[in-house]
Design an enzyme around this catalytic site. Sequence first.
Site, PDB file in Angstrom:
ATOM      1  N   GLY A  41       0.822  -1.218   0.000  1.00  0.00           N
ATOM      2  CA  GLY A  41       0.000   0.000   0.000  1.00  0.00           C
ATOM      3  C   GLY A  41       0.847   1.255   0.000  1.00  0.00           C
ATOM      4  O   GLY A  41       0.556   2.219   0.704  1.00  0.00           O
ATOM      5  N   ALA A  42       1.910   1.238  -0.837  1.00  0.00           N
ATOM      6  CA  ALA A  42       2.872   2.360  -0.787  1.00  0.00           C
ATOM      7  C   ALA A  42       2.694   3.347  -1.937  1.00  0.00           C
ATOM      8  O   ALA A  42       3.566   4.171  -2.190  1.00  0.00           O
ATOM      9  CB  ALA A  42       4.297   1.811  -0.774  1.00  0.00           C
ATOM     10  N   SER A  64      -4.019   0.116  14.239  1.00  0.00           N
ATOM     11  CA  SER A  64      -4.759   1.379  14.406  1.00  0.00           C
ATOM     12  C   SER A  64      -5.243   1.468  15.848  1.00  0.00           C
ATOM     13  O   SER A  64      -5.457   0.433  16.499  1.00  0.00           O
ATOM     14  CB  SER A  64      -5.973   1.392  13.472  1.00  0.00           C
ATOM     15  OG  SER A  64      -6.870   2.426  13.832  1.00  0.00           O
ATOM     16  N   TYR A 101     -13.253  -3.117  10.514  1.00  0.00           N
ATOM     17  CA  TYR A 101     -11.919  -2.495  10.585  1.00  0.00           C
ATOM     18  C   TYR A 101     -11.283  -2.703  11.966  1.00  0.00           C
ATOM     19  O   TYR A 101     -10.127  -3.119  12.070  1.00  0.00           O
ATOM     20  CB  TYR A 101     -12.070  -1.006  10.273  1.00  0.00           C
ATOM     21  CG  TYR A 101     -10.770  -0.237  10.160  1.00  0.00           C
ATOM     22  CD1 TYR A 101      -9.988  -0.309   9.002  1.00  0.00           C
ATOM     23  CD2 TYR A 101     -10.327   0.572  11.201  1.00  0.00           C
ATOM     24  CE1 TYR A 101      -8.802   0.408   8.903  1.00  0.00           C
ATOM     25  CE2 TYR A 101      -9.141   1.295  11.104  1.00  0.00           C
ATOM     26  CZ  TYR A 101      -8.391   1.212   9.950  1.00  0.00           C
ATOM     27  OH  TYR A 101      -7.215   1.919   9.850  1.00  0.00           O
ATOM     28  N   ILE A 132      -4.575  10.246  10.950  1.00  0.00           N
ATOM     29  CA  ILE A 132      -3.467  10.722  10.124  1.00  0.00           C
ATOM     30  C   ILE A 132      -4.063  11.304   8.830  1.00  0.00           C
ATOM     31  O   ILE A 132      -4.987  10.710   8.259  1.00  0.00           O
ATOM     32  CB  ILE A 132      -2.503   9.550   9.778  1.00  0.00           C
ATOM     33  CG1 ILE A 132      -2.110   8.744  11.036  1.00  0.00           C
ATOM     34  CG2 ILE A 132      -1.273  10.064   9.022  1.00  0.00           C
ATOM     35  CD1 ILE A 132      -1.324   9.482  12.099  1.00  0.00           C
ATOM     36  N   ASN A 162      -2.398  -7.462  -4.965  1.00  0.00           N
ATOM     37  CA  ASN A 162      -3.526  -7.427  -4.039  1.00  0.00           C
ATOM     38  C   ASN A 162      -3.156  -8.298  -2.832  1.00  0.00           C
ATOM     39  O   ASN A 162      -3.090  -9.526  -2.953  1.00  0.00           O
ATOM     40  CB  ASN A 162      -4.775  -7.959  -4.746  1.00  0.00           C
ATOM     41  CG  ASN A 162      -5.957  -8.087  -3.797  1.00  0.00           C
ATOM     42  OD1 ASN A 162      -5.895  -7.663  -2.640  1.00  0.00           O
ATOM     43  ND2 ASN A 162      -7.033  -8.675  -4.288  1.00  0.00           N
ATOM     44  N   VAL A 163      -2.923  -7.669  -1.681  1.00  0.00           N
ATOM     45  CA  VAL A 163      -2.432  -8.429  -0.529  1.00  0.00           C
ATOM     46  C   VAL A 163      -3.446  -9.455  -0.012  1.00  0.00           C
ATOM     47  O   VAL A 163      -3.070 -10.381   0.713  1.00  0.00           O
ATOM     48  CB  VAL A 163      -1.989  -7.506   0.639  1.00  0.00           C
ATOM     49  CG1 VAL A 163      -0.797  -6.660   0.242  1.00  0.00           C
ATOM     50  CG2 VAL A 163      -3.138  -6.659   1.166  1.00  0.00           C
TER      51      VAL A 163
END
Length: 247
Positions: A13-14, A144, A157, A190, A65-66
């Site tokens: 996701g960079a 998170s 999530y 963030i 796609n992880v």
Amino acid sequence: MLRLENKTAVITGASRGIGAAIAEKFASCGASVAILYRGNDEAAEKVRSEIAEKYSVKAEIYRCNVADFSECKKTVESVVSDFGGVDILVNNAGITKDALIMTMEESDFEAVTDTNLKGCFNMIKACGRQFIKKRRGKIINISSISGLIGLAGQANYSSSKAGIIALTKVAAKEFASKNVCCNAIAPGFIMTDMTKDLGNEEDFLKSIPLKRLGKPEDVANLAAFLADESSDYITGEVIRIDGGLAM
Ligand code: NAP
């Protein structure tokens, strides 16, 4: 001074947000970076070319796609063939699909846990052999505060991010004898695409003791510390970076 010369970092996701900031920070410390992303080729290539030019390091992009186990395996094989190995894995890719439990679709629960939690498992498995071979490695999982305290509207999530914390501790214990450290970062709010539609910023600021939202660079600085040898005695830890929000 953090030093990541002669290290190859795989960052999921960079192509934007926190992941792009981590890729840039690692490159500024001398690391070669493999930039993984899901679909936006143009954004990933922009991050790659800027980093390669600014820091004169090797940087490549890989569409991966992880959530897909075999794609992760194939991608890591390509990274190893291109870079000669992997030293650092940052599991950063993540998505949200918020809704209250009573309105959340089953498919939205699965999509979020498959990407956020199973994605970490897939990538740890894909990179694990590299770390074992080298008898050294760093795994950094982006969790998170939602996984620490639970947030209404985020059953999928929060569960995925809490699962990442457990997975971090399991990996820390299983890989410790191979000198591999595994830690988690738990960011608060963030400023990225993920948080741009949160609504009234003033309301959020009231609950943050440091009275500002975080920047992707705040998280990147912590990730670089956890990737560097100066943190070699830290493993299985979860570090909040949230301006004091969840204390
Ligand atoms: P973002 O700006 O939305 O970027 C998400 C990144 O993940 C993009 O590069 C995206 O690639 C990639 N991605 C999404 N699904 C993927 C998949 N299935 N496979 C591979 N890559 C995928 O998010 P962010 O705010 O930077 O968040 C990064 C991480 O920090 C996430 O794990 C998030 O949960 C966590 N986090 C963020 C905050 C915050 O306030 N922003 C707070 C706590 C934790 P494409 O662009 O190609 O789709």
